[in-house]
Write a protein that holds these residues in place. Structure first.
Motif, PDB file in Angstrom:
ATOM      1  N   LYS A 167       0.808  -1.225   0.000  1.00  0.00           N
ATOM      2  CA  LYS A 167       0.000   0.000   0.000  1.00  0.00           C
ATOM      3  C   LYS A 167       0.842   1.277   0.000  1.00  0.00           C
ATOM      4  O   LYS A 167       0.515   2.243  -0.667  1.00  0.00           O
ATOM      5  CB  LYS A 167      -0.899   0.031   1.238  1.00  0.00           C
ATOM      6  N   ASN A 238     -13.919   6.451   5.335  1.00  0.00           N
ATOM      7  CA  ASN A 238     -13.241   5.733   4.251  1.00  0.00           C
ATOM      8  C   ASN A 238     -12.401   4.580   4.792  1.00  0.00           C
ATOM      9  O   ASN A 238     -12.423   3.472   4.249  1.00  0.00           O
ATOM     10  CB  ASN A 238     -12.348   6.690   3.450  1.00  0.00           C
ATOM     11  N   SER A 239     -11.670   4.858   5.866  1.00  0.00           N
ATOM     12  CA  SER A 239     -10.837   3.810   6.472  1.00  0.00           C
ATOM     13  C   SER A 239     -11.707   2.691   7.024  1.00  0.00           C
ATOM     14  O   SER A 239     -11.376   1.514   6.910  1.00  0.00           O
ATOM     15  CB  SER A 239      -9.979   4.390   7.594  1.00  0.00           C
ATOM     16  N   GLU A 242     -12.780   0.466   4.223  1.00  0.00           N
ATOM     17  CA  GLU A 242     -11.670  -0.394   3.778  1.00  0.00           C
ATOM     18  C   GLU A 242     -11.482  -1.564   4.731  1.00  0.00           C
ATOM     19  O   GLU A 242     -11.303  -2.708   4.309  1.00  0.00           O
ATOM     20  CB  GLU A 242     -10.364   0.415   3.721  1.00  0.00           C
ATOM     21  N   ARG A 246     -12.193  -5.741   4.135  1.00  0.00           N
ATOM     22  CA  ARG A 246     -11.132  -6.741   4.302  1.00  0.00           C
ATOM     23  C   ARG A 246     -11.558  -7.885   5.211  1.00  0.00           C
ATOM     24  O   ARG A 246     -10.934  -8.945   5.204  1.00  0.00           O
ATOM     25  CB  ARG A 246      -9.872  -6.081   4.883  1.00  0.00           C
TER      26      ARG A 246
END
Ligand SMILES: [Zn+2]
Length: 343
Positions: A167, A238-239, A242, A246
């Motif tokens: 990343k 947003n985090s 994500e 996952r």
């Protein structure tokens, strides 16, 4: 308040003489191991700083207690709900051109009050990108934090550690102080930051009602050695997304409650260990080494990618193990120890 941090709870237990002896020996052994891990991690962070290779960064960080917004006059507070601001101090150590270790402090400020892996991820994205902008040659980053499972010691963070190189083009490792022993220098920075804000409010120089106000006030302190960065609700969300996405890919890591060191080997693969070792076999210019004989465990963070422990049943057991382990055994050992100590 469920902030994932462990707290001391005194419990009463009545035992017969013989059972008491057995229990006391057991608790004392547990306490001795706890003290050994406290010492091992303090020694390891000191040694890592001493031998920090060029192009490596060591970051020590922690959540400070939330800042409670106050107004100048009592009467005013009746019109507002007392709101809080999240503060997350970080101290970054790097080796300078002259060979000495230099450090700088950044406090992350946010109106987001969740102290979980998502806010930690949002902070890390900003921190790493910022660091890489200033030092494009950085190859490795080593985080040092306390070990609450809800914030730093969980599968989402292990996934992040393993995927950091993909990343952000920087290889990561993460090291955990023994429960409740991770305060250190971050505590002082959090305290100073809050004190400065309180003074500004008292002197009528600022009104702080939320994270934005706190930021504006902190940035106006031109004499401050501390820099400040803001994490918006959007960055947090947003985090969060994500991390959520996952979750179907990753599994809990075996022995999560016991490990105090995690080092990325490849995307999806980590080395874990009960305590950090930075001996020459384990640690060098390229970071942590797979070839070491120092009792690290090679683990996968992905579901079904690990040929050694592929079954779903095991994954579920680990999940339950993690959920059931807050507060940890260490906390309970300490409680008993204290109780025994008062007898
Ligand atoms: Zn070693």
């Amino acid at each position: 308040m469920n902030d994932g941090k462990e707290r001391m709870k005194i419990v009463d237990i009545e035992l017969g003489k013989d059972d008491f002896k057995v229990e006391m020996v057991k608790q004392f052994e547990g306490f001795t191991c706890h003290v050994d891990r406290v010492k091992a991690q303090y020694t390891a962070v000191r040694d890592m700083k001493k031998q920090l290779p060029n192009n490596h960064a060591l970051v020590q960080m922690d959540f400070a207690e939330n800042y409670s917004c106050q107004t100048l006059e009592e009467i005013q507070s009746a019109y507002w709900n007392a709101s809080m601001v999240t503060l997350h101090p970080t101290i970054t150590y790097v080796r300078s051109i002259d060979g000495s270790i230099v450090h700088f402090s950044t406090v992350y400020v946010s109106s987001v009050l969740q102290h979980n892996a998502s806010i930690v991820y949002a902070i890390l994205k900003d921190l790493i990108n910022h660091l890489k902008d200033d030092n494009p040659k950085l190859t490795n980053i080593h985080f040092w934090t306390d070990s609450p499972t809800s914030q730093y010691r969980n599968k989402s963070i292990f996934d992040l550690i393993s995927s950091c190189e993909t990343k952000f083009s920087i290889k990561a490792s993460w090291h955990y102080f023994e429960c409740g022993h991770g305060k250190g220098p971050c505590d002082g920075i959090g305290g100073t930051t809050k004190q400065n804000a309180d003074n500004a409010v008292k002197q009528g120089k600022a009104t702080i009602q939320d994270g934005h106000d706190f930021m504006a006030c902190a940035l106006s302190e031109s004499a401050s050695q501390i820099s400040y960065r803001y994490i918006s609700t959007e960055e947090f969300e947003n985090s969060s997304k994500e991390i959520e996405n996952r979750l179907k890919e990753i599994k809990p890591v075996k022995g999560t409650m016991q490990l105090h060191a995690v080092a990325a080997i490849a995307d999806g693969r980590i080395l874990t260990k009960e305590t950090t070792c930075v001996c020459q076999q384990c640690f060098g210019d390229d970071g942590f080494k797979e070839t070491t004989q120092c009792n690290w465990t090679d683990q996968s963070v992905f579901k079904n990618h690990d040929q050694l422990t592929p079954d779903i049943h095991q994954t579920e057991i680990d999940e339950v193990e993690i959920q059931n382990n807050v507060p940890t055994e260490t906390e309970i050992s300490l409680d008993h120890q204290i109780k025994i100590g008062h007898m």
